[in-house]
Scaffold this motif. Structure first.
Motif, PDB file in Angstrom:
ATOM      1  N   GLU A  38       0.833  -1.208   0.000  1.00 50.95           N
ATOM      2  CA  GLU A  38       0.000   0.000   0.000  1.00 50.95           C
ATOM      3  C   GLU A  38       0.872   1.263   0.000  1.00 50.95           C
ATOM      4  O   GLU A  38       0.567   2.234  -0.696  1.00 50.95           O
ATOM      5  CB  GLU A  38      -0.948  -0.006   1.205  1.00 50.95           C
ATOM      6  CG  GLU A  38      -1.879   1.196   1.291  1.00 50.95           C
ATOM      7  CD  GLU A  38      -2.833   1.342   0.102  1.00 50.95           C
ATOM      8  OE1 GLU A  38      -3.208   0.317  -0.499  1.00 50.95           O
ATOM      9  OE2 GLU A  38      -3.196   2.488  -0.226  1.00 50.95           O
TER      10      GLU A  38
ATOM     11  N   LEU B 287       1.995   1.715  -3.495  1.00 52.65           N
ATOM     12  CA  LEU B 287       0.923   2.152  -4.398  1.00 52.65           C
ATOM     13  C   LEU B 287       0.582   3.629  -4.178  1.00 52.65           C
ATOM     14  O   LEU B 287       0.288   4.353  -5.118  1.00 52.65           O
ATOM     15  CB  LEU B 287      -0.325   1.273  -4.193  1.00 52.65           C
ATOM     16  CG  LEU B 287      -0.160  -0.196  -4.626  1.00 52.65           C
ATOM     17  CD1 LEU B 287      -1.348  -1.024  -4.156  1.00 52.65           C
ATOM     18  CD2 LEU B 287       0.029  -0.325  -6.133  1.00 52.65           C
ATOM     19  N   LYS B 288       0.665   4.076  -2.905  1.00 52.46           N
ATOM     20  CA  LYS B 288       0.388   5.495  -2.624  1.00 52.46           C
ATOM     21  C   LYS B 288       1.471   6.378  -3.247  1.00 52.46           C
ATOM     22  O   LYS B 288       1.172   7.463  -3.753  1.00 52.46           O
ATOM     23  CB  LYS B 288       0.335   5.732  -1.108  1.00 52.46           C
ATOM     24  CG  LYS B 288      -0.978   5.285  -0.482  1.00 52.46           C
ATOM     25  CD  LYS B 288      -1.314   6.133   0.741  1.00 52.46           C
ATOM     26  CE  LYS B 288      -2.753   5.912   1.172  1.00 52.46           C
ATOM     27  NZ  LYS B 288      -2.959   4.606   1.834  1.00 52.46           N
TER      28      LYS B 288
ATOM     29  N   LYS C  30       3.021   5.665  -5.913  1.00 52.61           N
ATOM     30  CA  LYS C  30       2.725   5.669  -7.346  1.00 52.61           C
ATOM     31  C   LYS C  30       1.530   6.577  -7.643  1.00 52.61           C
ATOM     32  O   LYS C  30       1.569   7.353  -8.603  1.00 52.61           O
ATOM     33  CB  LYS C  30       2.446   4.239  -7.817  1.00 52.61           C
ATOM     34  CG  LYS C  30       2.415   4.125  -9.326  1.00 52.61           C
ATOM     35  CD  LYS C  30       1.930   2.780  -9.789  1.00 52.61           C
ATOM     36  CE  LYS C  30       1.506   2.874 -11.245  1.00 52.61           C
ATOM     37  NZ  LYS C  30       0.646   1.759 -11.642  1.00 52.61           N
ATOM     38  N   ASP C  31       0.490   6.507  -6.824  1.00 48.87           N
ATOM     39  CA  ASP C  31      -0.692   7.372  -7.002  1.00 48.87           C
ATOM     40  C   ASP C  31      -0.291   8.844  -7.073  1.00 48.87           C
ATOM     41  O   ASP C  31      -0.861   9.622  -7.825  1.00 48.87           O
ATOM     42  CB  ASP C  31      -1.666   7.224  -5.817  1.00 48.87           C
ATOM     43  CG  ASP C  31      -2.345   5.857  -5.781  1.00 48.87           C
ATOM     44  OD1 ASP C  31      -2.295   5.151  -6.814  1.00 48.87           O
ATOM     45  OD2 ASP C  31      -2.917   5.507  -4.737  1.00 48.87           O
TER      46      ASP C  31
ATOM     47  N   VAL D 248       5.629  -0.003 -10.000  1.00 49.50           N
ATOM     48  CA  VAL D 248       5.722  -0.819  -8.786  1.00 49.50           C
ATOM     49  C   VAL D 248       5.862  -2.273  -9.222  1.00 49.50           C
ATOM     50  O   VAL D 248       5.016  -2.802  -9.945  1.00 49.50           O
ATOM     51  CB  VAL D 248       4.477  -0.650  -7.893  1.00 49.50           C
ATOM     52  CG1 VAL D 248       4.516  -1.639  -6.727  1.00 49.50           C
ATOM     53  CG2 VAL D 248       4.364   0.783  -7.387  1.00 49.50           C
TER      54      VAL D 248
ATOM     55  N   LYS E 264      -3.165  -3.125  -8.805  1.00 47.31           N
ATOM     56  CA  LYS E 264      -2.457  -2.243  -9.731  1.00 47.31           C
ATOM     57  C   LYS E 264      -0.950  -2.136  -9.507  1.00 47.31           C
ATOM     58  O   LYS E 264      -0.357  -1.108  -9.841  1.00 47.31           O
ATOM     59  CB  LYS E 264      -3.086  -0.846  -9.771  1.00 47.31           C
ATOM     60  CG  LYS E 264      -4.533  -0.812 -10.266  1.00 47.31           C
ATOM     61  CD  LYS E 264      -4.575  -1.202 -11.738  1.00 47.31           C
ATOM     62  CE  LYS E 264      -5.944  -0.920 -12.354  1.00 47.31           C
ATOM     63  NZ  LYS E 264      -6.212   0.481 -12.609  1.00 47.31           N
ATOM     64  N   ALA E 265      -0.326  -3.178  -8.968  1.00 48.04           N
ATOM     65  CA  ALA E 265       1.123  -3.259  -9.104  1.00 48.04           C
ATOM     66  C   ALA E 265       1.376  -3.491 -10.592  1.00 48.04           C
ATOM     67  O   ALA E 265       0.558  -4.109 -11.270  1.00 48.04           O
ATOM     68  CB  ALA E 265       1.680  -4.407  -8.277  1.00 48.04           C
ATOM     69  N   ASP E 266       2.494  -2.974 -11.116  1.00 50.68           N
ATOM     70  CA  ASP E 266       2.705  -3.037 -12.557  1.00 50.68           C
ATOM     71  C   ASP E 266       3.295  -4.362 -13.023  1.00 50.68           C
ATOM     72  O   ASP E 266       2.923  -4.874 -14.065  1.00 50.68           O
ATOM     73  CB  ASP E 266       3.634  -1.889 -12.987  1.00 50.68           C
ATOM     74  CG  ASP E 266       3.033  -0.548 -12.661  1.00 50.68           C
ATOM     75  OD1 ASP E 266       2.078  -0.144 -13.335  1.00 50.68           O
ATOM     76  OD2 ASP E 266       3.502   0.084 -11.693  1.00 50.68           O
TER      77      ASP E 266
END
Lengths: 225, 321
Positions: A10, A13-14, A16-17, A24, A44-46
């Motif tokens: 998380e 991801l934040k 990345k957001d 990620v 939504k990890a890449d």
């Protein structure tokens, strides 16, 4: 995913957001990691990388070496987010060992991370309280759970998409790891269940009020004055 | 054979001298065997370091300033101390910097780290015991590399008894030449009313069985009457009755109070993993089959809606308030 890995994901991801990081990648070392990696892709990890090996033990050194080699092969990366400790052996050392192996900075017990201007920031637990730090990357952040880093839920269309996304699989041979025993640092001699040694004494009474009276007396006697 | 024991500002000592946790580290060093070097890092180290002589140290080293690089600096200083002495064992506290410093130091020296040790059996090699699987099992482990860097679970060892001389000469260490990679911006004390959960002697913890915020909030009155602080199970945090700062358990704080009172907490292994060395565990639960009674030494099958206000009134009466 274990509780601390969920938090680490998380935090990533934040970042990345907010546009602070571009991609990620989730890396797992386990033969049974496919489902876990798909869950990470669904939020939504890449990219997902699975090192197809079981190194599950209290001895973190082989895992750290394998992770370092997998990072070198899949990277370059600027930041690694690791969970505080595994849910089984509770070793609590992998992230720090990895930082040292890579020669990177480390920050322990991270709750939040963000970018301020050009600088990576994080809040983490220190002996003095919750400390905000600025970090020179590359770095390993060892993440602990917090209200701010509860892993988001996957959306249904993303779950379906994640099932079709490719996983990168690496074997120990792909990483050039030959002799695992050479990497070992610990020998586990014995693992035994903790035997129950206490017998619970129940406070009883004719009425709830009697029980509460006895309890209060016992608690006062037990509390250090 | 030699052993290095280290302590730092914040946990290693206080106004009255070396802290109990540091004395526990000396107990481990004595069990490990060999000559003991004490390293104190941070403000106040020079003043307390001579005391190490009372607990078996034959050498005391201190560095007060030049530690701005944090864990990187601690590791660099300890690396130099260890390269000069080749200790078989390095003993560090299991507090937040301790785990980081232990792992990095072990890796840098080509050694191995064992966290949270609770016992050691002397001999060659030393056999270290530590809890695993959330405290449900114990593992005996042996290091296959040297040094073995251990962090000690607080209160698992009795403090070393004072025996020797408290006037050990202190040698000053050189500040390490390391770049600052992690810079402190600000420190905020968490919202606790004074005592941290980790340091509390009495903790009154509430779980889902309390049924609501209103009853949970009354725990602070109960804790106050017993000189304690409030803790919470993961379930109570999930319900929003308490912040995660209050959470005791695998994903929260690991505590070791003299008295722990679990109210409306079933006793899931996730919660029990946060109870390291509790002297008296008291459980109040409406379910006589709740697993918490398996580990409690005193229990009562009660409805928390009656028990919490009842105990508050009764304790007030007994204390003459």
């Amino acid at each position: 995913l274990g509780p601390f890995e969920r938090s680490a994901l998380e935090v990533a991801l934040k970042l990345k957001d907010s546009g602070a990081v571009g991609r990620v990648t989730v890396i797992a070392v386990a033969t049974a990691a496919t489902e876990v990696l798909r869950k990470a892709l669904a939020v939504k990890a890449d990219d997902a990388v699975q090192v197809d090996a079981d190194l599950d033990s209290l001895d973190a050194l082989p895992t750290v070496e394998v992770l370092a080699l997998a990072l070198e092969k899949s990277g370059p990366f600027d930041l690694v987010l690791a969970g505080r400790q595994a849910g089984d052996w509770d070793g609590g050392q992998t992230g720090y060992l990895l930082a040292e192996r890579l020669g990177w900075a480390s920050v322990g017990l991270v709750r939040k991370s963000w970018v301020d201007g050009q600088e990576l920031r994080a809040t983490h637990d220190s002996p003095l309280g919750v400390e905000e730090v600025g970090i020179a990357t590359p770095a390993v952040l060892v993440v602990t759970t917090d209200d701010s880093n509860v892993l988001r839920l996957a959306r249904v269309p993303d779950l379906m998409m994640a099932a079709r996304k490719p996983l990168t699989k690496l074997s120990l041979a792909d990483l050039g790891v030959g002799d695992l025993d050479r990497l070992s640092g610990l020998e586990v001699r014995d693992v035994r269940k903790v035997e129950k040694t206490v017998q619970c004494e129940f406070v009883t009474g004719e009425t709830p009020a009697e029980i509460i009276h006895s309890l209060a007396t016992r608690l006062l006697a037990m509390a250090p004055s | 054979v030699s052993v290095v024991v280290a302590g730092w500002q914040g946990s290693g000592w206080n106004e009255s001298g070396l802290a109990r946790t540091t004395l526990e580290l000396f107990a481990i060093a004595q069990a490990a065997g060999g000559s003991i070097t004490f390293v104190g890092l941070g403000g106040g180290a020079t003043a307390v370091a001579p005391e190490a002589g009372r607990y078996g140290a034959t050498e005391a080293l201190a560095l007060e300033t030049g530690l701005e690089a944090g864990a990187d600096a601690y590791v660099a200083v300890l690396e130099q101390v260890c390269r000069d002495r080749s200790p078989a064992t390095v003993v560090l506290p299991a507090d937040p910097p301790g785990r980081e410093v232990a792992a990095r130091l072990a890796m840098r020296l080509g050694g191995v780290v064992i966290n949270d040790v609770t016992a050691v059996a002397g001999g060659d090699p030393l056999v270290w015991t530590r809890p695993v699987f959330g405290g449900k099992a114990l593992a005996d482990v042996v290091g296959r590399r040297s040094p073995v860097v251990v962090t000690a679970r607080p209160r698992a060892f009795a403090p070393a008894p004072a025996a020797g001389d408290a006037s050990l000469a202190v040698a000053a260490l050189e500040p390490p030449a390391v770049a600052v990679r992690v810079t402190s911006k600000q420190v905020s004390r968490p919202e606790t009313q004074g005592v941290r959960l980790e340091d509390a002697k009495v903790i009154v913890s509430g779980g889902r069985g309390l049924g609501g915020q209103e009853l949970f909030d009354r725990l602070s009155e109960l804790a106050g009457l017993l000189g304690g602080v409030v803790g919470a199970s993961l379930a109570a945090v999930d319900e929003g009755w308490a912040t995660s700062e209050r959470q005791v358990g695998l994903t929260g704080k690991v505590v070791s109070p003299d008295l722990y009172i679990a109210i409306g907490i079933s006793g899931a292994s996730q919660h029990l993993a946060g109870l390291a060395a509790v002297k008296n565990l008291v459980a109040l639960n409406s379910d006589p089959k709740a697993p918490i009674f398996q580990v409690a030494n005193l229990g009562a099958v009660v409805d928390s809606r009656e028990a919490v206000p009842g105990l508050i009134d009764e304790l007030r009466r007994l204390r003459g308030q």
